[in-house]
Write a protein that holds these residues in place. Structure first.
Motif, PDB file in Angstrom:
ATOM      1  N   UNK A   1       0.879  -1.178   0.000  1.00 57.07           N
ATOM      2  CA  UNK A   1       0.000   0.000   0.000  1.00 57.07           C
ATOM      3  C   UNK A   1       0.911   1.222   0.000  1.00 57.07           C
ATOM      4  N   UNK A   2       1.475   1.555  -1.166  1.00 58.71           N
ATOM      5  CA  UNK A   2       2.476   2.608  -1.262  1.00 58.71           C
ATOM      6  C   UNK A   2       2.167   3.557  -2.410  1.00 58.71           C
ATOM      7  N   UNK A   3       2.643   4.779  -2.269  1.00 62.81           N
ATOM      8  CA  UNK A   3       2.576   5.758  -3.349  1.00 62.81           C
ATOM      9  C   UNK A   3       3.753   5.539  -4.281  1.00 62.81           C
ATOM     10  N   UNK A   4       3.633   5.780  -5.552  1.00 57.27           N
ATOM     11  CA  UNK A   4       2.467   6.339  -6.206  1.00 57.27           C
ATOM     12  C   UNK A   4       1.425   5.297  -6.620  1.00 57.27           C
ATOM     13  N   UNK A   5       1.776   4.001  -6.565  1.00 53.51           N
ATOM     14  CA  UNK A   5       0.838   2.946  -6.950  1.00 53.51           C
ATOM     15  C   UNK A   5       0.969   1.770  -5.996  1.00 53.51           C
ATOM     16  N   UNK A   6      -0.157   1.091  -5.741  1.00 55.39           N
ATOM     17  CA  UNK A   6      -0.093  -0.113  -4.920  1.00 55.39           C
ATOM     18  C   UNK A   6       0.371  -1.275  -5.790  1.00 55.39           C
ATOM     19  N   UNK A   7       0.930  -2.299  -5.132  1.00 57.75           N
ATOM     20  CA  UNK A   7       1.387  -3.499  -5.822  1.00 57.75           C
ATOM     21  C   UNK A   7       0.858  -4.715  -5.090  1.00 57.75           C
TER      22      UNK A   7
ATOM     23  N   UNK B   1       3.476 -13.194  -9.686  1.00 56.59           N
ATOM     24  CA  UNK B   1       3.003 -12.116 -10.543  1.00 56.59           C
ATOM     25  C   UNK B   1       3.034 -10.805  -9.759  1.00 56.59           C
ATOM     26  N   UNK B   2       3.525  -9.741 -10.392  1.00 53.76           N
ATOM     27  CA  UNK B   2       3.522  -8.400  -9.812  1.00 53.76           C
ATOM     28  C   UNK B   2       2.457  -7.596 -10.533  1.00 53.76           C
ATOM     29  N   UNK B   3       1.449  -7.193  -9.789  1.00 53.20           N
ATOM     30  CA  UNK B   3       0.309  -6.507 -10.393  1.00 53.20           C
ATOM     31  C   UNK B   3       0.244  -5.091  -9.846  1.00 53.20           C
ATOM     32  N   UNK B   4       0.281  -4.130 -10.757  1.00 52.02           N
ATOM     33  CA  UNK B   4       0.273  -2.719 -10.381  1.00 52.02           C
ATOM     34  C   UNK B   4      -1.157  -2.202 -10.324  1.00 52.02           C
ATOM     35  N   UNK B   5      -1.467  -1.511  -9.236  1.00 55.97           N
ATOM     36  CA  UNK B   5      -2.779  -0.904  -9.087  1.00 55.97           C
ATOM     37  C   UNK B   5      -2.701   0.608  -9.163  1.00 55.97           C
ATOM     38  N   UNK B   6      -3.764   1.243  -8.814  1.00 57.74           N
ATOM     39  CA  UNK B   6      -3.850   2.699  -8.816  1.00 57.74           C
ATOM     40  C   UNK B   6      -3.196   3.254  -7.553  1.00 57.74           C
ATOM     41  N   UNK B   7      -3.383   4.528  -7.303  1.00 54.65           N
ATOM     42  CA  UNK B   7      -2.807   5.154  -6.113  1.00 54.65           C
ATOM     43  C   UNK B   7      -3.639   4.819  -4.875  1.00 54.65           C
TER      44      UNK B   7
ATOM     45  N   UNK C   1     -10.927   5.818  -1.953  1.00 54.65           N
ATOM     46  CA  UNK C   1     -12.262   6.335  -2.306  1.00 54.65           C
ATOM     47  C   UNK C   1     -13.162   5.228  -2.860  1.00 54.65           C
ATOM     48  N   UNK C   2     -12.562   4.104  -3.288  1.00 51.42           N
ATOM     49  CA  UNK C   2     -13.328   2.973  -3.795  1.00 51.42           C
ATOM     50  C   UNK C   2     -13.549   1.905  -2.726  1.00 51.42           C
ATOM     51  N   UNK C   3     -13.130   2.205  -1.485  1.00 54.67           N
ATOM     52  CA  UNK C   3     -13.370   1.284  -0.388  1.00 54.67           C
ATOM     53  C   UNK C   3     -12.198   0.397  -0.007  1.00 54.67           C
TER      54      UNK C   3
ATOM     55  N   UNK D   1       6.231 -11.159 -19.338  1.00 53.38           N
ATOM     56  CA  UNK D   1       6.626 -11.407 -17.950  1.00 53.38           C
ATOM     57  C   UNK D   1       5.380 -11.565 -17.083  1.00 53.38           C
ATOM     58  N   UNK D   2       5.501 -12.264 -15.948  1.00 52.01           N
ATOM     59  CA  UNK D   2       4.337 -12.468 -15.078  1.00 52.01           C
ATOM     60  C   UNK D   2       3.970 -11.200 -14.306  1.00 52.01           C
ATOM     61  N   UNK D   3       3.007 -10.483 -14.807  1.00 54.83           N
ATOM     62  CA  UNK D   3       2.566  -9.257 -14.160  1.00 54.83           C
ATOM     63  C   UNK D   3       1.595  -8.521 -15.042  1.00 54.83           C
ATOM     64  N   UNK D   4       1.079  -7.418 -14.518  1.00 56.44           N
ATOM     65  CA  UNK D   4       0.150  -6.631 -15.301  1.00 56.44           C
ATOM     66  C   UNK D   4      -0.426  -5.472 -14.523  1.00 56.44           C
ATOM     67  N   UNK D   5      -1.410  -4.849 -15.114  1.00 58.75           N
ATOM     68  CA  UNK D   5      -2.120  -3.724 -14.528  1.00 58.75           C
ATOM     69  C   UNK D   5      -3.471  -4.221 -14.009  1.00 58.75           C
ATOM     70  N   UNK D   6      -3.750  -3.965 -12.749  1.00 58.96           N
ATOM     71  CA  UNK D   6      -4.951  -4.462 -12.077  1.00 58.96           C
ATOM     72  C   UNK D   6      -6.218  -4.022 -12.798  1.00 58.96           C
ATOM     73  N   UNK D   7      -7.138  -4.967 -12.986  1.00 60.46           N
ATOM     74  CA  UNK D   7      -8.465  -4.676 -13.540  1.00 60.46           C
ATOM     75  C   UNK D   7      -9.524  -4.965 -12.482  1.00 60.46           C
TER      76      UNK D   7
END
Length: 130
Positions: A47-53, A68-74, A80-82, A105-111
């Motif tokens: 739970x870190x800035x600028x993006x969660x992992x 897998x390393x998955x990048x989330x939003x800030x 704000x989304x709970x 590579x094993x990873x992606x952007x969170x959906x």
């Protein structure tokens, strides 16, 4: 002449800071035209800035662990989304859908994710017309 040099100096300074700022927010490494779903165990949630992992351990076809390393939003946006810093806990069994990395590579952007209790986080799944 002095005013022109001052304007030039300020313009150069603004351009020099704008390039790194825009480069940071690039999602060009992810294939946004595809979605991939993995099922595994949360290894770590950062739970870190600028993006969660989210680090998720998945047993591969060969029986070996793949992380897998998955990048989330800030964190601010996700709060704000709970979401909280405890939304994903090590050991949680999850199903995560992501836009995969273009290089394979094993990873992606969170959906989206389906949690152990069946709750959902992220963008809803959109049914496609047939």
């Amino acid at each position: 002449m002095k005013t022109k040099l001052s304007v030039l100096a300020v313009s150069v300074a603004l351009l020099a800071t704008a390039v790194p700022a825009s480069a940071h927010h690039s999602f060009a490494m992810f294939d946004s035209s595809r979605e991939s779903t993995i099922r595994g165990t949360v290894k770590e949630f950062q739970w870190t800035n600028p993006h969660v992992w989210i680090q998720v351990s998945v047993v591969g076809a060969n029986g070996r662990e793949v992380v897998y390393s998955i990048e989330g939003s800030s964190p601010n946006s996700l709060r704000r989304q709970g979401w909280t810093g405890q939304t994903f806990k090590p050991g949680d069994r999850v199903s995560i859908t992501m836009n995969p990395l273009k290089n394979g590579d094993p990873g992606g952007s969170f959906v989206r994710a389906i949690m152990p209790d069946g709750s959902n986080f992220g963008r809803p799944q959109i049914a496609t017309a047939r």
